[in-house]
Design an enzyme around this catalytic site. Structure first.
Site, PDB file in Angstrom:
ATOM      1  N   GLY A 189       0.911  -1.209  -0.051  1.00 29.61           N
ATOM      2  CA  GLY A 189      -0.223   0.056   0.185  1.00 29.61           C
ATOM      3  C   GLY A 189       0.776   1.143  -0.006  1.00 29.61           C
ATOM      4  CD  GLU A 249       0.817  -5.688  -1.876  1.00 31.16           C
ATOM      5  OE1 GLU A 249       1.623  -6.164  -2.435  1.00 31.16           O
ATOM      6  OE2 GLU A 249       0.372  -4.739  -1.496  1.00 31.16           O
TER       7      GLU A 249
HETATM    8  C1  HXC Z   1       2.182  -3.414  10.222  1.00 31.59           C
HETATM    9  C2  HXC Z   1       4.237  -3.277  10.181  1.00 31.59           C
HETATM   10  C3  HXC Z   1       4.203  -3.328   8.729  1.00 31.59           C
HETATM   11  C4  HXC Z   1       2.879  -3.381   8.091  1.00 31.59           C
HETATM   12  C5  HXC Z   1       6.451  -3.096   9.363  1.00 31.59           C
HETATM   13  N1  HXC Z   1       5.541  -3.093  10.324  1.00 31.59           N
HETATM   14  N2  HXC Z   1       5.608  -2.898   8.324  1.00 31.59           N
HETATM   15  N3  HXC Z   1       3.269  -3.385  10.658  1.00 31.59           N
HETATM   16  N4  HXC Z   1       1.840  -3.289   8.744  1.00 31.59           N
HETATM   17  N5  HXC Z   1       2.777  -3.391   6.672  1.00 31.59           N
HETATM   18  C6  HXC Z   1       6.158  -2.993  11.760  1.00 31.59           C
HETATM   19  C7  HXC Z   1       6.808  -4.213  12.290  1.00 31.59           C
HETATM   20  O1  HXC Z   1       5.908  -5.239  12.665  1.00 31.59           O
HETATM   21  C8  HXC Z   1       7.700  -3.739  13.465  1.00 31.59           C
HETATM   22  O2  HXC Z   1       7.026  -3.362  14.514  1.00 31.59           O
HETATM   23  C9  HXC Z   1       8.136  -2.292  12.946  1.00 31.59           C
HETATM   24  O3  HXC Z   1       7.233  -2.080  11.809  1.00 31.59           O
HETATM   25  C10 HXC Z   1       9.515  -2.132  12.408  1.00 31.59           C
HETATM   26  O4  HXC Z   1       9.444  -3.247  11.165  1.00 31.59           O
HETATM   27  P1  HXC Z   1      10.706  -4.475  11.213  1.00 31.59           P
HETATM   28  O5  HXC Z   1      10.264  -5.535  10.522  1.00 31.59           O
HETATM   29  O6  HXC Z   1      11.337  -4.804  12.599  1.00 31.59           O
HETATM   30  O7  HXC Z   1      11.868  -3.688  10.371  1.00 31.59           O
HETATM   31  P2  HXC Z   1      12.717  -4.445   9.287  1.00 31.59           P
HETATM   32  O8  HXC Z   1      13.410  -5.758  10.022  1.00 31.59           O
HETATM   33  O9  HXC Z   1      13.915  -3.475   8.889  1.00 31.59           O
HETATM   34  O10 HXC Z   1      11.912  -4.961   8.212  1.00 31.59           O
HETATM   35  C11 HXC Z   1      11.512  -3.887   7.247  1.00 31.59           C
HETATM   36  C12 HXC Z   1      10.502  -4.431   6.531  1.00 31.59           C
HETATM   37  C13 HXC Z   1       9.279  -5.379   7.210  1.00 31.59           C
HETATM   38  C14 HXC Z   1      11.034  -5.475   5.554  1.00 31.59           C
HETATM   39  C15 HXC Z   1       9.772  -3.383   5.587  1.00 31.59           C
HETATM   40  O11 HXC Z   1       8.828  -4.391   8.242  1.00 31.59           O
HETATM   41  C16 HXC Z   1       8.134  -5.919   6.431  1.00 31.59           C
HETATM   42  O12 HXC Z   1       8.354  -6.940   5.753  1.00 31.59           O
HETATM   43  N6  HXC Z   1       6.956  -5.252   6.566  1.00 31.59           N
HETATM   44  C17 HXC Z   1       5.750  -5.720   5.719  1.00 31.59           C
HETATM   45  C18 HXC Z   1       5.707  -5.637   4.345  1.00 31.59           C
HETATM   46  C19 HXC Z   1       4.565  -5.634   3.616  1.00 31.59           C
HETATM   47  O13 HXC Z   1       4.474  -7.038   3.540  1.00 31.59           O
HETATM   48  N7  HXC Z   1       3.763  -4.901   2.904  1.00 31.59           N
HETATM   49  C20 HXC Z   1       2.658  -5.077   2.485  1.00 31.59           C
HETATM   50  C21 HXC Z   1       1.355  -5.202   3.319  1.00 31.59           C
HETATM   51  S1  HXC Z   1       0.042  -5.608   2.486  1.00 31.59           S
HETATM   52  P3  HXC Z   1       7.394  -4.047  15.758  1.00 31.59           P
HETATM   53  O14 HXC Z   1       6.234  -3.915  16.806  1.00 31.59           O
HETATM   54  O15 HXC Z   1       7.751  -5.487  15.766  1.00 31.59           O
HETATM   55  O16 HXC Z   1       8.573  -3.201  16.292  1.00 31.59           O
HETATM   56  C22 HXC Z   1      -0.661  -4.372   1.918  1.00 31.59           C
HETATM   57  C23 HXC Z   1      -1.861  -4.460   0.970  1.00 31.59           C
HETATM   58  C24 HXC Z   1      -2.361  -3.298   0.384  1.00 31.59           C
HETATM   59  O17 HXC Z   1       0.025  -3.420   1.550  1.00 31.59           O
HETATM   60  C25 HXC Z   1      -3.722  -3.547   0.055  1.00 31.59           C
HETATM   61  C26 HXC Z   1      -4.255  -2.017  -0.346  1.00 31.59           C
HETATM   62  C27 HXC Z   1      -4.046  -0.975   0.457  1.00 31.59           C
END
Ligand code: HXC
Length: 257
Positions: free
Chosen positions: A108, A131
């Site tokens: 997103g 995703e």
């Molecule tokens: C909720 C999230 C998040 C997300 C990161 N965080 N991305 N929380 N939703 N999308 C949170 C983590 O849980 C963590 O919280 C804190 O942010 C820091 O992230 P880390 O993972 O500790 O950092 P890092 O190791 O540097 O990794 C970064 C990252 C990873 C690679 C970006 O966070 C990640 O894979 N995030 C998810 C990316 C993702 O899948 N996005 C797509 C989402 S689906 P805590 O509390 O543990 O410190 C989507 C659908 C869209 O977007 C639909 C339309 C709107």
């Protein structure tokens, strides 16, 4: 007005919106989308604002939609809530939106970046649609906008694998306008935005409208649309001013009327 998930301010002729949930890498929850839309809509009708700059605070632009919020959602919730109505409206904002991306722009977050009209990217930015790794797919325009920008071949690869797109690749594929060192990203983005803010505002507005039209209409329809906008500009004061200034060999002073 105070917002919980974004920071909003004005500087000269620019409206600034910064995503502000740095602890979760600016994960986009529903209230954040509503706040972004609310801020954009108020800038849209504010005659003092000529361009909007969108950025993220902390080490990411936005790491995606908030996974914690979505984890227990179901199809009917989305349907009844009309989940993407705010996103649809975001894409209809008439003033130019200039995005500054540093760190992650995933899911997103990438879709939000793709709603911007111009994108400036830090060298370290990483884009992507992870995703597929969550058993879902983009829902706020990702498959459509990325494909229209970069073509089917790369879109399939990126969306099937979820792999990250480096800033350099993003530049190569026309996803971003320019790469800037991280330290200078905001400064340079603001400069670019100021430059656009100094152009004739109604020209900018109708150009934006016409370019977005090109993305989803056949050429002859788009041509017709362009022509009407071209005609329309001749009923602005700024057209008279712009051409008069040229003739008088001076700089134009545009009023946005
Ligand atoms: C909720 C999230 C998040 C997300 C990161 N965080 N991305 N929380 N939703 N999308 C949170 C983590 O849980 C963590 O919280 C804190 O942010 C820091 O992230 P880390 O993972 O500790 O950092 P890092 O190791 O540097 O990794 C970064 C990252 C990873 C690679 C970006 O966070 C990640 O894979 N995030 C998810 C990316 C993702 O899948 N996005 C797509 C989402 S689906 P805590 O509390 O543990 O410190 C989507 C659908 C869209 O977007 C639909 C339309 C709107």
């Amino acid at each position: 007005k105070t917002y919980e998930y974004i920071e909003v301010s004005k500087q000269d002729q620019l409206g600034l919106i910064a995503l502000n949930r740095p602890k979760v890498l600016n994960a986009i929850n529903r209230p954040m989308v509503s706040e972004i839309l609310d801020a954009m809509e108020s800038f849209e009708t504010d005659i003092g604002v000529r361009a909007i700059v969108l950025s993220g605070k902390g080490r990411a632009f936005a790491a995606g939609a908030d996974i914690d919020e979505m984890a227990n959602d179901n199809a009917i919730d989305f349907e009844l809530r009309n989940q993407f109505k705010d996103w649809d409206r975001l894409a209809m904002i008439k003033k130019p939106i200039i995005g500054a991306v540093q760190g992650f722009a995933l899911g997103g977050g990438f879709e939000l970046a793709l709603c911007c009209d111009l994108l400036y990217s830090a060298d370290d930015a990483e884009f992507g649609f992870p995703e597929v790794n969550l058993g879902v797919m983009p829902g706020a325009g990702g498959t459509q906008r990325l494909t229209k920008l970069a073509g089917k071949t790369k879109a399939m690869e990126w969306l099937f694998t979820g792999k990250r797109i480096s800033a350099r690749e993003a530049l190569h594929h026309g996803i971003v306008n320019q790469l800037i060192s991280k330290e200078l990203l905001m400064e340079e983005t603001m400069k670019a935005a100021e430059q656009i803010a100094n152009q004739a505002p109604i020209s900018i507005r109708l150009i934006k409208e016409a370019i977005l039209k090109a993305v989803d209409t056949p050429l002859n329809e788009g041509m017709e649309f362009e022509r009407k906008n071209f005609y329309l500009l001749f009923s602005t004061d700024d057209q008279k001013e712009g051409m008069q200034a040229f003739i008088e060999k001076r700089k134009p002073h545009f009023k946005g009327k």
